[in-house]
Motif scaffolding. Structure first.
Motif, PDB file in Angstrom:
ATOM      1  N   TYR A  79       0.826  -1.211   0.000  1.00 17.30           N
ATOM      2  CA  TYR A  79       0.000   0.000   0.000  1.00 17.30           C
ATOM      3  C   TYR A  79       0.858   1.258   0.000  1.00 17.30           C
ATOM      4  CZ  TYR A  79      -3.694  -3.287   1.177  1.00 17.30           C
ATOM      5  OH  TYR A  79      -4.578  -4.336   1.155  1.00 17.30           O
ATOM      6  N   MET A  80       1.984   1.221   0.717  1.00 17.19           N
ATOM      7  CA  MET A  80       2.869   2.389   0.735  1.00 17.19           C
ATOM      8  C   MET A  80       3.436   2.651  -0.656  1.00 17.19           C
ATOM      9  SD  MET A  80       4.909   2.444   4.362  1.00 17.19           S
ATOM     10  CE  MET A  80       5.762   0.896   4.153  1.00 17.19           C
ATOM     11  N   ILE A  81       3.874   1.596  -1.324  1.00  9.09           N
ATOM     12  CA  ILE A  81       4.430   1.757  -2.665  1.00  9.09           C
ATOM     13  C   ILE A  81       3.351   2.225  -3.634  1.00  9.09           C
ATOM     14  CG2 ILE A  81       5.449   0.541  -4.628  1.00  9.09           C
ATOM     15  CD1 ILE A  81       6.892  -1.270  -2.627  1.00  9.09           C
ATOM     16  N   ASN A  84       2.428   5.865  -3.082  1.00  9.19           N
ATOM     17  CA  ASN A  84       3.506   6.763  -3.500  1.00  9.19           C
ATOM     18  C   ASN A  84       3.653   6.810  -5.007  1.00  9.19           C
ATOM     19  OD1 ASN A  84       5.341   8.089  -1.287  1.00  9.19           O
ATOM     20  ND2 ASN A  84       4.735   6.109  -0.448  1.00  9.19           N
ATOM     21  N   VAL A  85       3.411   5.678  -5.672  1.00  7.95           N
ATOM     22  CA  VAL A  85       3.434   5.681  -7.133  1.00  7.95           C
ATOM     23  C   VAL A  85       2.305   6.557  -7.670  1.00  7.95           C
ATOM     24  CG1 VAL A  85       3.055   4.257  -9.183  1.00  7.95           C
ATOM     25  CG2 VAL A  85       4.582   3.451  -7.374  1.00  7.95           C
ATOM     26  N   ILE A  86       1.130   6.464  -7.039  1.00  8.90           N
ATOM     27  CA  ILE A  86       0.008   7.320  -7.434  1.00  8.90           C
ATOM     28  C   ILE A  86       0.369   8.787  -7.228  1.00  8.90           C
ATOM     29  CG2 ILE A  86      -2.344   8.018  -6.833  1.00  8.90           C
ATOM     30  CD1 ILE A  86      -2.913   5.081  -6.160  1.00  8.90           C
ATOM     31  N   LEU A  87       0.982   9.100  -6.079  1.00 11.17           N
ATOM     32  CA  LEU A  87       1.350  10.477  -5.773  1.00 11.17           C
ATOM     33  C   LEU A  87       2.392  11.022  -6.746  1.00 11.17           C
ATOM     34  CD1 LEU A  87       1.284  12.976  -3.943  1.00 11.17           C
ATOM     35  CD2 LEU A  87       2.999  11.865  -2.497  1.00 11.17           C
ATOM     36  N   ILE A  88       3.451  10.243  -6.989  1.00 10.24           N
ATOM     37  CA  ILE A  88       4.509  10.704  -7.889  1.00 10.24           C
ATOM     38  C   ILE A  88       3.996  10.783  -9.319  1.00 10.24           C
ATOM     39  CG2 ILE A  88       6.797  10.230  -8.810  1.00 10.24           C
ATOM     40  CD1 ILE A  88       6.688  11.127  -5.849  1.00 10.24           C
ATOM     41  N   SER A 268      -6.569   8.861  -0.301  1.00 12.36           N
ATOM     42  CA  SER A 268      -6.769   8.522   1.110  1.00 12.36           C
ATOM     43  C   SER A 268      -7.980   7.599   1.288  1.00 12.36           C
ATOM     44  CB  SER A 268      -6.939   9.794   1.947  1.00 12.36           C
ATOM     45  OG  SER A 268      -8.159  10.453   1.650  1.00 12.36           O
ATOM     46  N   PHE A 269      -8.981   7.735   0.415  1.00 11.64           N
ATOM     47  CA  PHE A 269     -10.143   6.846   0.490  1.00 11.64           C
ATOM     48  C   PHE A 269      -9.745   5.422   0.101  1.00 11.64           C
ATOM     49  CE2 PHE A 269     -12.403  10.912   0.216  1.00 11.64           C
ATOM     50  CZ  PHE A 269     -13.357  10.737   1.213  1.00 11.64           C
ATOM     51  N   LEU A 270      -8.812   5.305  -0.854  1.00 15.17           N
ATOM     52  CA  LEU A 270      -8.304   3.991  -1.234  1.00 15.17           C
ATOM     53  C   LEU A 270      -7.613   3.332  -0.050  1.00 15.17           C
ATOM     54  CD1 LEU A 270      -7.558   1.808  -3.326  1.00 15.17           C
ATOM     55  CD2 LEU A 270      -5.554   3.196  -3.918  1.00 15.17           C
ATOM     56  N   MET A 271      -6.778   4.101   0.653  1.00 10.67           N
ATOM     57  CA  MET A 271      -6.075   3.580   1.822  1.00 10.67           C
ATOM     58  C   MET A 271      -7.055   3.228   2.930  1.00 10.67           C
ATOM     59  SD  MET A 271      -3.185   5.452   4.183  1.00 10.67           S
ATOM     60  CE  MET A 271      -2.797   4.815   5.819  1.00 10.67           C
ATOM     61  N   SER A 272      -8.028   4.104   3.152  1.00 11.63           N
ATOM     62  CA  SER A 272      -9.009   3.866   4.207  1.00 11.63           C
ATOM     63  C   SER A 272      -9.803   2.586   3.953  1.00 11.63           C
ATOM     64  CB  SER A 272      -9.955   5.069   4.306  1.00 11.63           C
ATOM     65  OG  SER A 272     -10.895   4.895   5.349  1.00 11.63           O
ATOM     66  N   PHE A 273     -10.183   2.361   2.693  1.00 10.60           N
ATOM     67  CA  PHE A 273     -10.942   1.165   2.331  1.00 10.60           C
ATOM     68  C   PHE A 273     -10.081  -0.093   2.430  1.00 10.60           C
ATOM     69  CE2 PHE A 273     -12.106  -1.908  -1.000  1.00 10.60           C
ATOM     70  CZ  PHE A 273     -13.390  -2.227  -0.590  1.00 10.60           C
ATOM     71  N   ALA A 274      -8.843  -0.020   1.910  1.00  8.28           N
ATOM     72  CA  ALA A 274      -7.973  -1.198   1.859  1.00  8.28           C
ATOM     73  C   ALA A 274      -7.443  -1.595   3.228  1.00  8.28           C
ATOM     74  CB  ALA A 274      -6.810  -0.934   0.901  1.00  8.28           C
ATOM     75  N   PHE A 311       4.042   6.255   6.838  1.00  8.70           N
ATOM     76  CA  PHE A 311       3.735   6.624   5.456  1.00  8.70           C
ATOM     77  C   PHE A 311       4.451   7.908   5.040  1.00  8.70           C
ATOM     78  CE2 PHE A 311       0.596   3.376   5.544  1.00  8.70           C
ATOM     79  CZ  PHE A 311       0.257   3.108   4.229  1.00  8.70           C
ATOM     80  N   GLN A 312       4.483   8.905   5.917  1.00 12.25           N
ATOM     81  CA  GLN A 312       5.144  10.162   5.592  1.00 12.25           C
ATOM     82  C   GLN A 312       6.663   9.975   5.478  1.00 12.25           C
ATOM     83  OE1 GLN A 312       4.043  13.228   4.853  1.00 12.25           O
ATOM     84  NE2 GLN A 312       1.867  12.843   5.084  1.00 12.25           N
ATOM     85  N   THR A 313       7.231   9.163   6.371  1.00 15.10           N
ATOM     86  CA  THR A 313       8.674   8.897   6.307  1.00 15.10           C
ATOM     87  C   THR A 313       9.016   8.103   5.052  1.00 15.10           C
ATOM     88  OG1 THR A 313       8.824   8.862   8.724  1.00 15.10           O
ATOM     89  CG2 THR A 313      10.634   7.855   7.501  1.00 15.10           C
ATOM     90  N   PHE A 314       8.182   7.100   4.749  1.00 12.91           N
ATOM     91  CA  PHE A 314       8.416   6.296   3.551  1.00 12.91           C
ATOM     92  C   PHE A 314       8.352   7.157   2.302  1.00 12.91           C
ATOM     93  CE2 PHE A 314       7.184   3.508   0.055  1.00 12.91           C
ATOM     94  CZ  PHE A 314       8.080   2.461   0.198  1.00 12.91           C
ATOM     95  N   ARG A 315       7.377   8.079   2.254  1.00 13.14           N
ATOM     96  CA  ARG A 315       7.269   8.972   1.101  1.00 13.14           C
ATOM     97  C   ARG A 315       8.532   9.794   0.926  1.00 13.14           C
ATOM     98  NH1 ARG A 315       3.737  13.926   1.895  1.00 13.14           N
ATOM     99  NH2 ARG A 315       5.750  14.850   2.296  1.00 13.14           N
ATOM    100  N   LEU A 316       9.045  10.326   2.037  1.00 11.13           N
ATOM    101  CA  LEU A 316      10.258  11.141   1.981  1.00 11.13           C
ATOM    102  C   LEU A 316      11.439  10.325   1.472  1.00 11.13           C
ATOM    103  CD1 LEU A 316      11.016  14.094   2.797  1.00 11.13           C
ATOM    104  CD2 LEU A 316      11.882  13.136   4.920  1.00 11.13           C
ATOM    105  N   LEU A 317      11.619   9.126   2.033  1.00  8.64           N
ATOM    106  CA  LEU A 317      12.718   8.263   1.594  1.00  8.64           C
ATOM    107  C   LEU A 317      12.506   7.798   0.154  1.00  8.64           C
ATOM    108  CD1 LEU A 317      13.169   6.113   4.832  1.00  8.64           C
ATOM    109  CD2 LEU A 317      14.579   8.036   4.064  1.00  8.64           C
ATOM    110  N   PHE A 318      11.282   7.507  -0.202  1.00  5.60           N
ATOM    111  CA  PHE A 318      10.938   7.066  -1.557  1.00  5.60           C
ATOM    112  C   PHE A 318      11.348   8.118  -2.578  1.00  5.60           C
ATOM    113  CE2 PHE A 318       7.917   6.439  -5.085  1.00  5.60           C
ATOM    114  CZ  PHE A 318       8.070   5.082  -5.328  1.00  5.60           C
ATOM    115  N   ILE A 319      11.074   9.380  -2.261  1.00  2.61           N
ATOM    116  CA  ILE A 319      11.386  10.474  -3.182  1.00  2.61           C
ATOM    117  C   ILE A 319      12.887  10.705  -3.279  1.00  2.61           C
ATOM    118  CG2 ILE A 319      11.229  12.982  -3.504  1.00  2.61           C
ATOM    119  CD1 ILE A 319       8.342  12.791  -2.465  1.00  2.61           C
ATOM    120  N   PHE A 320      13.570  10.765  -2.133  1.00  6.63           N
ATOM    121  CA  PHE A 320      14.979  11.163  -2.160  1.00  6.63           C
ATOM    122  C   PHE A 320      15.952  10.020  -2.399  1.00  6.63           C
ATOM    123  CE2 PHE A 320      13.181  14.939  -0.233  1.00  6.63           C
ATOM    124  CZ  PHE A 320      13.875  15.923  -0.903  1.00  6.63           C
ATOM    125  N   ILE A 321      15.545   8.809  -2.089  1.00  5.55           N
ATOM    126  CA  ILE A 321      16.450   7.683  -2.318  1.00  5.55           C
ATOM    127  C   ILE A 321      16.192   7.016  -3.666  1.00  5.55           C
ATOM    128  CG2 ILE A 321      17.106   5.382  -1.477  1.00  5.55           C
ATOM    129  CD1 ILE A 321      16.739   6.360   1.341  1.00  5.55           C
TER     130      ILE A 321
END
Length: 352
Positions: A79-81, A84-88, A268-274, A311-321
Motif C-alpha cells: 500500500y505504501m508503494i 507513492n506511485v500514485i502520488l509521484i 486517502s479513500f483507497l487507503m481507508s478502504f484497503a 507513510f510520511q517517512t516512507f514517502r520522503l525516503l521514496f522520493i529522495f532515495i
C-alpha cells in the motif's frame, strides 16, 4: 554574513509570532529576499551553512525514525508503494499540465510539484543547475502553505498549532550531527544525490539497527536553526528578477497545490478502504505536507500517529532515495542525447 543572519532572525521571529508554518525558514526567505530590494550593499551567506542546515534536517529525521516500524512494513509495504506511485505519477501529470499552461520548463515544473520538502528540493535543483529556482521555491512554498492551512480544516475543522517540546540539546545529538556532517562530505565525493540530506538518514537508521546506541531526544530549536540556515540561503537565491513571475506561473502554483491536495484526498479513500483506517489517519498519511506537521495533526485529532509517521517517512525516503536519483539518471541521458543530436546537426551543416 552577519547582516543576513540578523535579517533571518528578525524574519523568523516575526513569522513565529504570526504563527506562520515553518516560520524559521519562510521568515528568513521573505525578509532576506525583501532586503535585496531595499539594501544596495552586498548580502552574503556561506554555502557551508546551507549544507549544515540540510545535515541537521536529515539527522533529526534519522534520529526520530522508529525502527520498530520495520516490523509492520511487511504487511503494508504494498500500500505504501502503491500510494507513492500514485502520488509521484499524479505529481508528474500535474507538472506536465502546469508546464504547458504556465509555459515553464518541465524539469522545473516537476521539482515544483513533487512534495519532497522546500529546502531539499531547492538543493537538488541547484545540483542539477536548474535556473528556475524562484519558480520552484514559489511552487513548493505555496503548496506547503495551502496544505498546512486547509488540511487541518479537512480533518478536524480547526487549525492546530504545534506544541513546544521539553527536550534539551544534548552532547550526543551534537556529536551525531557532527558525524553526519563528516560522512556527508565523504558521500558527496562519490556524487550521492542530495548527499547532505540522504547520508544522515541512512547513517542514523544504520546506527539504530546495528548498534545499542540510544537515540537522543530532539529539541525544537534544532529544526528552527536548520530552517534558518536553509531559509537564509534560499532568500539570497531569490533575486529581484527571479520573483517577477508571470501571472500564469503564480496561478499555476496555486492550481498545482490544490490539485495535489485533491489527489491525496482521493487516494486517502483507497487507503481507508484497503486498510480499514479512519479518514483522518489515511488523509494525513498521504497529504503532501511536512512530516512533522502531519504527525502533529495526527496526534491532535487522535489519528494513528505511528501509521502516519510510517507513510510520511516512507514517502520522503521514496522520493529522495529512489525518485531523485532516477530523475538525475534520466536527465543525464537526455542531456547526452541532446548533445549528440546537436553535434550531428552541426556536422551535417558543415558537410553541406
Amino acid at each position: 554574513m552577519l547582516k543576513v543572519l540578523a535579517l533571518s532572525l528578525i524574519g523568523g521571529y516575526i513569522f513565529s509570532l504570526l504563527h506562520i508554518p515553518i516560520p524559521w525558514m519562510l521568515g528568513p526567505i521573505f525578509v532576506v529576499m525583501l532586503a535585496q530590494f531595499i539594501y544596495k550593499g552586498p548580502l552574503k551567506w556561506s554555502g557551508q551553512m546551507r549544507d549544515l542546515g540540510v545535515v541537521m534536517v536529515g539527522t533529526v529525521i534519522g534520529v526520530q525514525f522508529n525502527t520498530e516500524l520495520f516490523g509492520m512494513m511487511g504487511s503494508i509495504l504494498f500500500y505504501m508503494i502503491t500510494l507513492n506511485v500514485i502520488l509521484i505519477g499524479g505529481s508528474i501529470g500535474i507538472a506536465y499540465l502546469t508546464s504547458k499552461w504556465a509555459k515553464i520548463p518541465m524539469k522545473a515544473a516537476i521539482l515544483g510539484a513533487i512534495p519532497g520538502g522546500l529546502g531539499q528540493i531547492v538543493v537538488f535543483a541547484e545540483e542539477e543547475k536548474v535556473k528556475e529556482i524562484g519558480v520552484i521555491s514559489y511552487f513548493q512554498v505555496i503548496r506547503l502553505l495551502l496544505v498546512v492551512v486547509f488540511v487541518p480544516f479537512i480533518v478536524a475543522g480547526q487549525v492546530i498549532g504545534k506544541q513546544p517540546t521539553d527536550a534539551k540539546l544534548t552532547i550526543s545529538l551534537v556529536l551525531l550531527i557532527a558525524l553526519a556532517w563528516v560522512c556527508s562530505h565523504l558521500t558527496k565525493r562519490v556524487h550521492l544525490p542530495v548527499a547532505f540530506f540522504i547520508t544522515p538518514i541512512i547513517l542514523l537508521i544504520t546506527l539504530q539497527l546495528a548498534t545499542p546506541i540510544a537515540m537522543p531526544h530532539v529539541p525544537g530549536i534544532v529544526m528552527d536553526v536548520a530552517q534558518l540556515l536553509i531559509g537564509a540561503h534560499i532568500g539570497l537565491m531569490l533575486k529581484p528578477h527571479m520573483i517577477k513571475l508571470p501571472v500564469r506561473v503564480l496561478i499555476g502554483g496555486i492550481i498545482s497545490a490544490f490539485a495535489l491536495i485533491a489527489l491525496t484526498f482521493g487516494s486517502s479513500f483507497l487507503m481507508s478502504f484497503a486498510m480499514d483506517t479512519t479518514f483522518a489517519t489515511s488523509f494525513l498519511s498521504t497529504a503532501p505536507g511536512g512530516l512533522d506537521q502531519m504527525v502533529l495533526l495526527a496526534d491532535a485529532v487522535k489519528a494513528e500517529v505511528s501509521l502516519v509517521s510510517m507513510f510520511q517517512t516512507f514517502r520522503l525516503l521514496f522520493i529522495f532515495i529512489l525518485i531523485m536519483p532516477l530523475m538525475k539518471i534520466f536527465y543525464r541521458r537526455q542531456d547526452k542525447k541532446t548533445a549528440v543530436f546537436k553535434k550531428g546537426a552541426l556536422l551535417k551543416n558543415i558537410n553541406m
